[in-house]
Write an enzyme that holds these catalytic residues in place. Structure first.
Site, PDB file in Angstrom:
ATOM      1  N   PHE A 150       9.998  -7.785 -19.882  1.00 22.52           N
ATOM      2  CA  PHE A 150      11.458  -8.499 -20.451  1.00 22.52           C
ATOM      3  C   PHE A 150      11.977  -7.847 -21.778  1.00 22.52           C
ATOM      4  O   PHE A 150      13.237  -7.930 -21.852  1.00 22.52           O
ATOM      5  CB  PHE A 150      10.694  -9.802 -21.113  1.00 22.52           C
ATOM      6  CG  PHE A 150      10.281  -9.614 -22.625  1.00 22.52           C
ATOM      7  CD1 PHE A 150      11.043  -9.338 -23.749  1.00 22.52           C
ATOM      8  CD2 PHE A 150       8.748  -9.751 -22.685  1.00 22.52           C
ATOM      9  CE1 PHE A 150      10.304  -9.226 -24.927  1.00 22.52           C
ATOM     10  CE2 PHE A 150       8.362  -9.290 -24.080  1.00 22.52           C
ATOM     11  CZ  PHE A 150       8.987  -9.233 -25.047  1.00 22.52           C
ATOM     12  N   SER A 227       2.642  -5.327 -19.557  1.00 24.69           N
ATOM     13  CA  SER A 227       1.500  -5.483 -20.434  1.00 24.69           C
ATOM     14  C   SER A 227       0.412  -4.622 -19.689  1.00 24.69           C
ATOM     15  O   SER A 227       0.050  -4.502 -18.311  1.00 24.69           O
ATOM     16  CB  SER A 227       1.217  -6.987 -20.922  1.00 24.69           C
ATOM     17  OG  SER A 227       0.811  -7.553 -19.733  1.00 24.69           O
ATOM     18  N   CYS A 282       7.519  -0.702 -26.266  1.00 18.99           N
ATOM     19  CA  CYS A 282       6.166  -0.090 -25.961  1.00 18.99           C
ATOM     20  C   CYS A 282       6.225   1.114 -26.887  1.00 18.99           C
ATOM     21  O   CYS A 282       4.949   1.614 -26.842  1.00 18.99           O
ATOM     22  CB  CYS A 282       6.027   0.192 -24.549  1.00 18.99           C
ATOM     23  SG  CYS A 282       7.048   1.407 -24.067  1.00 18.99           S
ATOM     24  N   GLU A 382      -2.258  -4.816 -29.575  1.00 19.51           N
ATOM     25  CA  GLU A 382      -0.815  -4.688 -29.592  1.00 19.51           C
ATOM     26  C   GLU A 382      -0.292  -6.095 -30.042  1.00 19.51           C
ATOM     27  O   GLU A 382      -0.652  -7.103 -29.462  1.00 19.51           O
ATOM     28  CB  GLU A 382      -0.380  -4.396 -28.119  1.00 19.51           C
ATOM     29  CG  GLU A 382       1.173  -4.257 -27.694  1.00 19.51           C
ATOM     30  CD  GLU A 382       1.539  -4.185 -26.412  1.00 19.51           C
ATOM     31  OE1 GLU A 382       1.065  -4.599 -25.572  1.00 19.51           O
ATOM     32  OE2 GLU A 382       2.586  -3.173 -26.429  1.00 19.51           O
TER      33      GLU A 382
HETATM   34  P1  NAD Z   1       4.347  -8.756 -18.688  1.00 17.40           P
HETATM   35  O1  NAD Z   1       3.057  -7.803 -18.210  1.00 17.40           O
HETATM   36  O2  NAD Z   1       3.940 -10.248 -19.128  1.00 17.40           O
HETATM   37  O3  NAD Z   1       5.281  -9.126 -17.400  1.00 17.40           O
HETATM   38  C1  NAD Z   1       5.814  -7.893 -16.797  1.00 17.40           C
HETATM   39  C2  NAD Z   1       5.977  -8.295 -15.435  1.00 17.40           C
HETATM   40  O4  NAD Z   1       5.212  -8.952 -14.818  1.00 17.40           O
HETATM   41  C3  NAD Z   1       7.106  -9.305 -15.291  1.00 17.40           C
HETATM   42  O5  NAD Z   1       7.938  -9.422 -14.518  1.00 17.40           O
HETATM   43  C4  NAD Z   1       6.305 -10.557 -14.921  1.00 17.40           C
HETATM   44  O6  NAD Z   1       6.856 -11.690 -14.195  1.00 17.40           O
HETATM   45  C5  NAD Z   1       5.153 -10.084 -14.195  1.00 17.40           C
HETATM   46  N1  NAD Z   1       3.635 -10.760 -14.405  1.00 17.40           N
HETATM   47  C6  NAD Z   1       3.541 -11.244 -15.583  1.00 17.40           C
HETATM   48  N2  NAD Z   1       2.103 -11.676 -15.345  1.00 17.40           N
HETATM   49  C7  NAD Z   1       1.944 -11.501 -14.100  1.00 17.40           C
HETATM   50  C8  NAD Z   1       0.638 -11.762 -13.440  1.00 17.40           C
HETATM   51  N3  NAD Z   1      -0.342 -12.444 -13.819  1.00 17.40           N
HETATM   52  N4  NAD Z   1       0.574 -11.438 -12.134  1.00 17.40           N
HETATM   53  C9  NAD Z   1       1.641 -10.750 -11.680  1.00 17.40           C
HETATM   54  N5  NAD Z   1       2.555 -10.380 -12.304  1.00 17.40           N
HETATM   55  C10 NAD Z   1       2.753 -10.757 -13.553  1.00 17.40           C
HETATM   56  O7  NAD Z   1       4.957  -8.206 -19.715  1.00 17.40           O
HETATM   57  P2  NAD Z   1       6.421  -8.356 -20.734  1.00 17.40           P
HETATM   58  O8  NAD Z   1       5.520  -9.495 -21.810  1.00 17.40           O
HETATM   59  O9  NAD Z   1       7.420  -9.002 -19.778  1.00 17.40           O
HETATM   60  O10 NAD Z   1       6.503  -6.907 -21.519  1.00 17.40           O
HETATM   61  C11 NAD Z   1       5.952  -6.707 -22.610  1.00 17.40           C
HETATM   62  C12 NAD Z   1       4.889  -5.590 -22.272  1.00 17.40           C
HETATM   63  O11 NAD Z   1       5.497  -4.536 -21.693  1.00 17.40           O
HETATM   64  C13 NAD Z   1       4.181  -4.975 -23.471  1.00 17.40           C
HETATM   65  O12 NAD Z   1       2.969  -4.959 -23.402  1.00 17.40           O
HETATM   66  C14 NAD Z   1       4.923  -3.792 -23.451  1.00 17.40           C
HETATM   67  O13 NAD Z   1       4.045  -2.798 -24.386  1.00 17.40           O
HETATM   68  C15 NAD Z   1       4.962  -3.332 -22.061  1.00 17.40           C
HETATM   69  N6  NAD Z   1       5.827  -2.211 -21.840  1.00 17.40           N
HETATM   70  C16 NAD Z   1       5.370  -0.933 -21.560  1.00 17.40           C
HETATM   71  C17 NAD Z   1       6.419  -0.007 -21.422  1.00 17.40           C
HETATM   72  C18 NAD Z   1       5.885   1.403 -20.864  1.00 17.40           C
HETATM   73  O14 NAD Z   1       6.791   2.220 -20.499  1.00 17.40           O
HETATM   74  N7  NAD Z   1       4.485   1.627 -21.181  1.00 17.40           N
HETATM   75  C19 NAD Z   1       7.586  -0.284 -21.585  1.00 17.40           C
HETATM   76  C20 NAD Z   1       7.916  -1.540 -21.709  1.00 17.40           C
HETATM   77  C21 NAD Z   1       7.148  -2.608 -22.090  1.00 17.40           C
END
Ligand code: NAD
Length: 489
Positions: A150, A227, A282, A382
């Site tokens: 997101f 995440s 991130c 985090e």
């Molecule tokens: P999230 O992991 O909750 O969701 C990411 C995606 O995965 C979404 O499209 C969601 O629909 C899907 N998803 C969520 N739970 C799922 C599940 N159980 N099974 C399958 N798909 C699932 O992450 P978020 O809250 O959208 O984003 C924030 C996180 O992303 C933070 O931890 C941040 O550090 C990380 N992030 C990392 C980077 C990087 O480059 N390393 C960049 C941006 C964000």
């Protein structure tokens, strides 16, 4: 209220009739409804089929021609940047300046991908034996899928999309169900490109959509950002299904200030890093570590954090927006409470923030936790919110030992005036993105986004040359043409 369409060779409704709300995190206004549930698996099947059909034709288009729509896309993104930036702010919460910056980074990835005709070129060895030559060609994989988080709705899909299609693949994007509107705007522009139907597709939804992508046999590669727990899951399930995977995860980024740093400059940059995007980056600085006499630094960080103005991102006088959801706000406030229970001093308490006119917004003001215990949980968790943890260590070696015990390895930064300490730090810190007198060490599009440890699962990262390698498979050809076969003309 609008129910969002998918884009599968053109716009059309989802097979799933259940929806979840897309909510403005400042005003709580419902902006749209996004399909979510088991029925989205049918959408995935349709999108992957469209992408697989398009692949046969698209892979044969010469690279120089394949990048022409990207030049047009860059122009359209620039012409519509303000509209897209406002959408990012409305659904994601960040300030308009942050949204504009994010979009600029997206456009830079399109620009780098326009170089693919030369970036895809390969190697040729003449005469590896008499009359025998050997060479390597790069070929696309097929259907590639992207699952996005997101926090950067406009940028992160562009770490993958332009490279994938310029290399000759076709693409299915699943944006975060929390912020799908930005990509709706972008796909309205993609719809205006001269691209064969099915080359770029968009399907909405949550985990059901994701699982359908991970299990579909025609999906050859998966790019994920989100995440760490979900990244680990995606990596495992997609790899078990024989797919190529890159899965970027969460972070807990340390930033160190040595006594010989330029304090004014460092403090400004560090507070921007901690509190920019309300800490939902991130690459947000999280653990701020001072070494030696820290009196001035502590006071200056406090003052810089305290004076930061929180409010709705569309009002350009504000410097920090809300966090994404009420659940997120509650989780962050509980972590602050837990940090205090572990023994930290709440030097600046941003809980219970009030913003006039936005009574129900998910606002948290800048918060500083001082002296979290090193063996505690919060210093390693985090938080993903506007919370700085301020700690003090005695030597650079102690700092490196602390940093290198971090389960994450997304970023580590050092502020110093000493080249020798900078050199030691960049060599020894266990993290994939290093900043020296930089607060957000975000690689430009021509470099890979190099998370390590629990911040990344896979081999090849997003962006740059890694993207070319991820989105192509190499084929080695060895050819014998004996001289004696030459016909005389
Ligand atoms: P999230 O992991 O909750 O969701 C990411 C995606 O995965 C979404 O499209 C969601 O629909 C899907 N998803 C969520 N739970 C799922 C599940 N159980 N099974 C399958 N798909 C699932 O992450 P978020 O809250 O959208 O984003 C924030 C996180 O992303 C933070 O931890 C941040 O550090 C990380 N992030 C990392 C980077 C990087 O480059 N390393 C960049 C941006 C964000």
């Amino acid at each position: 209220m609008e129910i969002l369409n998918n884009y599968i060779g053109g716009w059309g409704p989802s097979a799933e009739t259940r929806t979840t709300d897309v909510v403005n995190p400042a005003s709580q206004e419902v902006l749209a409804r996004v399909p979510s549930g088991n029925g989205t698996a049918q959408d995935v099947a349709k999108a992957v089929e469209a992408a697989a059909n398009a692949f046969a034709e698209w892979k044969e288009v010469p690279p120089m021609k394949r990048v022409q729509p990207l030049y047009k896309l860059k122009q359209l993104l620039e012409e519509n940047a303000e509209d897209i930036a406002r959408t990012i702010t409305m659904e994601c919460g960040k300030t308009l300046a942050e949204s504009r910056g994010e979009l600029q980074r997206a456009i830079e990835n399109v620009e780098v991908a326009c170089g693919i005709p030369s970036l895809m070129q390969s190697e040729f060895s003449e005469n590896i034996a008499p009359g025998i030559d050997e060479f390597m060609i790069r070929q696309p994989l097929g259907v590639c899928a992207c699952i996005a988080p997101f926090n950067f709705p406009g940028m992160i899909p562009f770490w993958f999309l332009p490279y994938a299609i310029a290399c000759g693949n076709t693409f299915v994007l699943k944006p975060s169900e929390k912020v799908p509107l930005t990509m709706m705007k972008v796909f309205a522009l993609i719809d205006r490109l001269d691209l064969p139907k099915g080359v770029i597709n968009l399907v909405h939804g949550g985990r059901e959509t994701v699982d359908a992508l991970l299990d579909h046999p025609a999906v050859k590669a998966v790019s994920f950002v989100g995440s760490t727990n979900v990244a680990r899951y995606i990596y495992g399930r997609a790899a078990a299904n024989g797919k190529r995977v890159q899965a970027q995860g969460g972070a807990k980024n340390p930033v160190v200030i040595l006594p010989d740093a330029d304090i004014d400059m460092s403090v400004k940059i560090i507070t921007d890093s901690v509190f920019g995007c309300a800490g939902q980056r991130c690459l947000a600085a999280s653990n701020i570590i001072t070494v030696g006499d820290n009196g001035n630094i502590r006071d200056a960080l406090y003052e810089s954090a305290r004076s930061r103005k929180t409010g709705y991102g569309l009002d350009e006088t504000n410097e920090m927006g809300p966090v994404i959801s009420p659940e997120s706000r509650q989780r962050i406030e509980q972590l602050i409470q837990k940090g205090a229970a572990e023994g930290a001093k709440v030097l600046l308490d941003g809980r219970n923030a009030k913003v006039a006119g936005f009574d129900n917004g998910n606002f948290i003001n800048p918060t500083i936790l001082e002296n979290l215990p090193l063996e505690g949980e919060i210093i390693r968790t985090e938080i993903f919110g506007p919370v700085m943890s301020l700690i003090h260590l005695n030597t650079v070696d102690e700092v490196l030992a602390f940093i290198n015990s971090n389960r994450y390895g997304n970023m580590a930064c050092l502020f110093t005036g000493s080249g020798a300490n900078a050199r030691k730090f960049r060599s020894q810190a266990v993290a994939g993105n290093i900043g020296i007198n930089i607060g957000v060490a975000a690689p430009m599009a021509q470099f890979p986004f190099s998370g390590w440890s629990d911040s990344f699962f896979g081999d090849l990262h997003g962006q740059g040359r890694h993207a070319i390698e991820f989105f192509t498979q190499t084929k080695v050809v060895i050819e014998r043409w004996p001289r004696e076969w030459s016909r005389k003309f």
